[in-house]
Write a protein that holds these residues in place. Structure first.
Motif, PDB file in Angstrom:
ATOM      1  N   LEU A   1      29.947  12.306 -28.271  1.00  0.00           N
ATOM      2  CA  LEU A   1      28.629  13.140 -27.574  1.00  0.00           C
ATOM      3  C   LEU A   1      28.096  14.105 -28.265  1.00  0.00           C
ATOM      4  O   LEU A   1      29.162  14.135 -28.755  1.00  0.00           O
ATOM      5  CB  LEU A   1      29.274  13.308 -25.884  1.00  0.00           C
ATOM      6  CG  LEU A   1      28.639  14.052 -25.558  1.00  0.00           C
ATOM      7  CD1 LEU A   1      27.154  13.566 -24.629  1.00  0.00           C
ATOM      8  CD2 LEU A   1      28.965  15.430 -23.957  1.00  0.00           C
ATOM      9  N   VAL A   2      26.662  13.829 -28.944  1.00  0.00           N
ATOM     10  CA  VAL A   2      26.610  15.279 -29.965  1.00  0.00           C
ATOM     11  C   VAL A   2      25.520  15.660 -29.286  1.00  0.00           C
ATOM     12  O   VAL A   2      24.512  15.083 -28.138  1.00  0.00           O
ATOM     13  CB  VAL A   2      26.598  13.983 -30.961  1.00  0.00           C
ATOM     14  CG1 VAL A   2      25.680  14.556 -32.362  1.00  0.00           C
ATOM     15  CG2 VAL A   2      26.860  13.547 -31.750  1.00  0.00           C
ATOM     16  N   PHE A   3      25.270  17.111 -29.292  1.00  0.00           N
ATOM     17  CA  PHE A   3      24.545  18.049 -29.000  1.00  0.00           C
ATOM     18  C   PHE A   3      24.105  18.734 -30.493  1.00  0.00           C
ATOM     19  O   PHE A   3      24.688  18.921 -31.317  1.00  0.00           O
ATOM     20  CB  PHE A   3      25.458  19.058 -28.066  1.00  0.00           C
ATOM     21  CG  PHE A   3      26.361  18.668 -27.079  1.00  0.00           C
ATOM     22  CD1 PHE A   3      25.146  18.643 -25.969  1.00  0.00           C
ATOM     23  CD2 PHE A   3      27.770  18.767 -26.836  1.00  0.00           C
ATOM     24  CE1 PHE A   3      25.933  17.984 -24.574  1.00  0.00           C
ATOM     25  CE2 PHE A   3      28.054  18.330 -26.119  1.00  0.00           C
ATOM     26  CZ  PHE A   3      28.251  17.935 -25.166  1.00  0.00           C
ATOM     27  N   LYS A   4      22.757  18.539 -30.177  1.00  0.00           N
ATOM     28  CA  LYS A   4      21.861  18.983 -31.214  1.00  0.00           C
ATOM     29  C   LYS A   4      20.680  20.442 -31.083  1.00  0.00           C
ATOM     30  O   LYS A   4      20.327  19.971 -29.835  1.00  0.00           O
ATOM     31  CB  LYS A   4      20.838  17.549 -31.457  1.00  0.00           C
ATOM     32  CG  LYS A   4      21.192  16.323 -32.542  1.00  0.00           C
ATOM     33  CD  LYS A   4      20.639  15.338 -32.503  1.00  0.00           C
ATOM     34  CE  LYS A   4      21.768  14.528 -33.458  1.00  0.00           C
ATOM     35  NZ  LYS A   4      20.899  13.491 -33.325  1.00  0.00           N
ATOM     36  N   VAL A   5      20.226  20.737 -32.125  1.00  0.00           N
ATOM     37  CA  VAL A   5      19.130  21.778 -31.903  1.00  0.00           C
ATOM     38  C   VAL A   5      17.776  21.172 -33.028  1.00  0.00           C
ATOM     39  O   VAL A   5      18.172  21.752 -33.780  1.00  0.00           O
ATOM     40  CB  VAL A   5      19.322  23.311 -32.082  1.00  0.00           C
ATOM     41  CG1 VAL A   5      20.213  22.988 -33.119  1.00  0.00           C
ATOM     42  CG2 VAL A   5      18.206  23.950 -31.578  1.00  0.00           C
ATOM     43  N   ALA A   6      16.777  21.608 -32.411  1.00  0.00           N
ATOM     44  CA  ALA A   6      15.694  20.886 -33.453  1.00  0.00           C
ATOM     45  C   ALA A   6      16.375  19.620 -34.256  1.00  0.00           C
ATOM     46  O   ALA A   6      15.685  19.183 -35.275  1.00  0.00           O
ATOM     47  CB  ALA A   6      15.109  21.227 -34.343  1.00  0.00           C
ATOM     48  N   GLY A   7      16.830  18.533 -33.676  1.00  0.00           N
ATOM     49  CA  GLY A   7      17.240  17.597 -34.936  1.00  0.00           C
ATOM     50  C   GLY A   7      18.880  17.820 -35.368  1.00  0.00           C
ATOM     51  O   GLY A   7      18.837  16.341 -35.611  1.00  0.00           O
ATOM     52  N   LYS A   8      19.043  18.929 -35.296  1.00  0.00           N
ATOM     53  CA  LYS A   8      20.282  19.103 -36.059  1.00  0.00           C
ATOM     54  C   LYS A   8      21.603  19.183 -35.154  1.00  0.00           C
ATOM     55  O   LYS A   8      21.851  19.435 -34.292  1.00  0.00           O
ATOM     56  CB  LYS A   8      19.701  20.288 -36.833  1.00  0.00           C
ATOM     57  CG  LYS A   8      18.637  20.410 -37.492  1.00  0.00           C
ATOM     58  CD  LYS A   8      19.234  19.520 -39.077  1.00  0.00           C
ATOM     59  CE  LYS A   8      17.540  19.100 -39.701  1.00  0.00           C
ATOM     60  NZ  LYS A   8      18.057  18.191 -40.791  1.00  0.00           N
ATOM     61  N   MET A   9      22.623  18.495 -35.564  1.00  0.00           N
ATOM     62  CA  MET A   9      23.244  18.985 -34.886  1.00  0.00           C
ATOM     63  C   MET A   9      24.305  19.402 -35.187  1.00  0.00           C
ATOM     64  O   MET A   9      24.734  19.731 -36.132  1.00  0.00           O
ATOM     65  CB  MET A   9      24.700  16.562 -35.324  1.00  0.00           C
ATOM     66  CG  MET A   9      25.687  17.324 -34.335  1.00  0.00           C
ATOM     67  SD  MET A   9      26.842  15.922 -34.889  1.00  0.00           S
ATOM     68  CE  MET A   9      27.177  16.020 -36.452  1.00  0.00           C
TER      69      MET A   9
ATOM     70  N   LEU B   1      24.431  29.371 -36.560  1.00  0.00           N
ATOM     71  CA  LEU B   1      24.506  28.388 -38.209  1.00  0.00           C
ATOM     72  C   LEU B   1      23.262  27.517 -38.205  1.00  0.00           C
ATOM     73  O   LEU B   1      22.438  27.644 -39.390  1.00  0.00           O
ATOM     74  CB  LEU B   1      25.836  28.041 -38.645  1.00  0.00           C
ATOM     75  CG  LEU B   1      26.685  29.083 -38.357  1.00  0.00           C
ATOM     76  CD1 LEU B   1      28.293  28.171 -39.144  1.00  0.00           C
ATOM     77  CD2 LEU B   1      26.446  29.881 -39.835  1.00  0.00           C
ATOM     78  N   VAL B   2      23.134  26.200 -37.432  1.00  0.00           N
ATOM     79  CA  VAL B   2      22.105  25.534 -37.628  1.00  0.00           C
ATOM     80  C   VAL B   2      21.087  26.180 -36.935  1.00  0.00           C
ATOM     81  O   VAL B   2      20.105  25.979 -37.994  1.00  0.00           O
ATOM     82  CB  VAL B   2      23.006  24.439 -36.211  1.00  0.00           C
ATOM     83  CG1 VAL B   2      21.661  23.511 -36.389  1.00  0.00           C
ATOM     84  CG2 VAL B   2      23.609  24.086 -36.680  1.00  0.00           C
ATOM     85  N   VAL B   3      20.825  27.439 -36.048  1.00  0.00           N
ATOM     86  CA  VAL B   3      19.258  27.523 -35.339  1.00  0.00           C
ATOM     87  C   VAL B   3      18.988  28.528 -36.839  1.00  0.00           C
ATOM     88  O   VAL B   3      17.612  28.523 -37.416  1.00  0.00           O
ATOM     89  CB  VAL B   3      18.926  28.361 -34.498  1.00  0.00           C
ATOM     90  CG1 VAL B   3      18.330  29.150 -34.636  1.00  0.00           C
ATOM     91  CG2 VAL B   3      19.263  27.461 -32.985  1.00  0.00           C
TER      92      VAL B   3
END
Length: 117
Positions: free
Chosen positions: A27-35, A102-104
């Protein structure tokens, strides 16, 4: 935090999508396509992977034996955390928040504006 709580916490973040790009078990969680987070559906206790600032990652690994370099991930930027082990209360949600932020933060400004984050 069990797997249902982990999943609910990740999905409560703005604009998060849940995917299974590596097969039915991961299971992978992404925001704007970034994990920013991933875990195994069948072996959650064997660790979740979360993105982490490299300096903080080293500090966490030195402080907690249940936090290790990211399994099958870039060891500089990812940690594997054993969620059902002896983590202090509240640390796992804090690390999920850190990973998401960090991803955002690294998303292009245009995308952040479009998402309102």
């Amino acid at each position: 935090m069990n797997i249902e709580e982990f999943r609910d916490y990740c999905l409560a973040k703005p604009h998060v999508e849940e995917t299974l790009p590596f097969g039915e078990d991961t299971l992978v969680f992404k925001v704007a396509g970034k994990m920013f987070a991933m875990c195994s559906l069948n072996s959650y206790a064997e660790g979740v992977n979360l993105k982490c600032d490299p300096e903080r990652a080293v500090e966490l690994r030195e402080q907690y034996h249940v936090i290790q370099p990211g399994y099958h991930m870039n060891k500089k930027h990812w940690n594997t955390i054993y969620p059902e082990a002896s983590l202090p209360m509240g640390l796992l949600p804090e690390l999920i928040d850190h990973s998401y932020e960090l991803v955002v933060k690294c998303l292009p400004k245009k995308v952040r504006v479009e998402l309102g984050v």
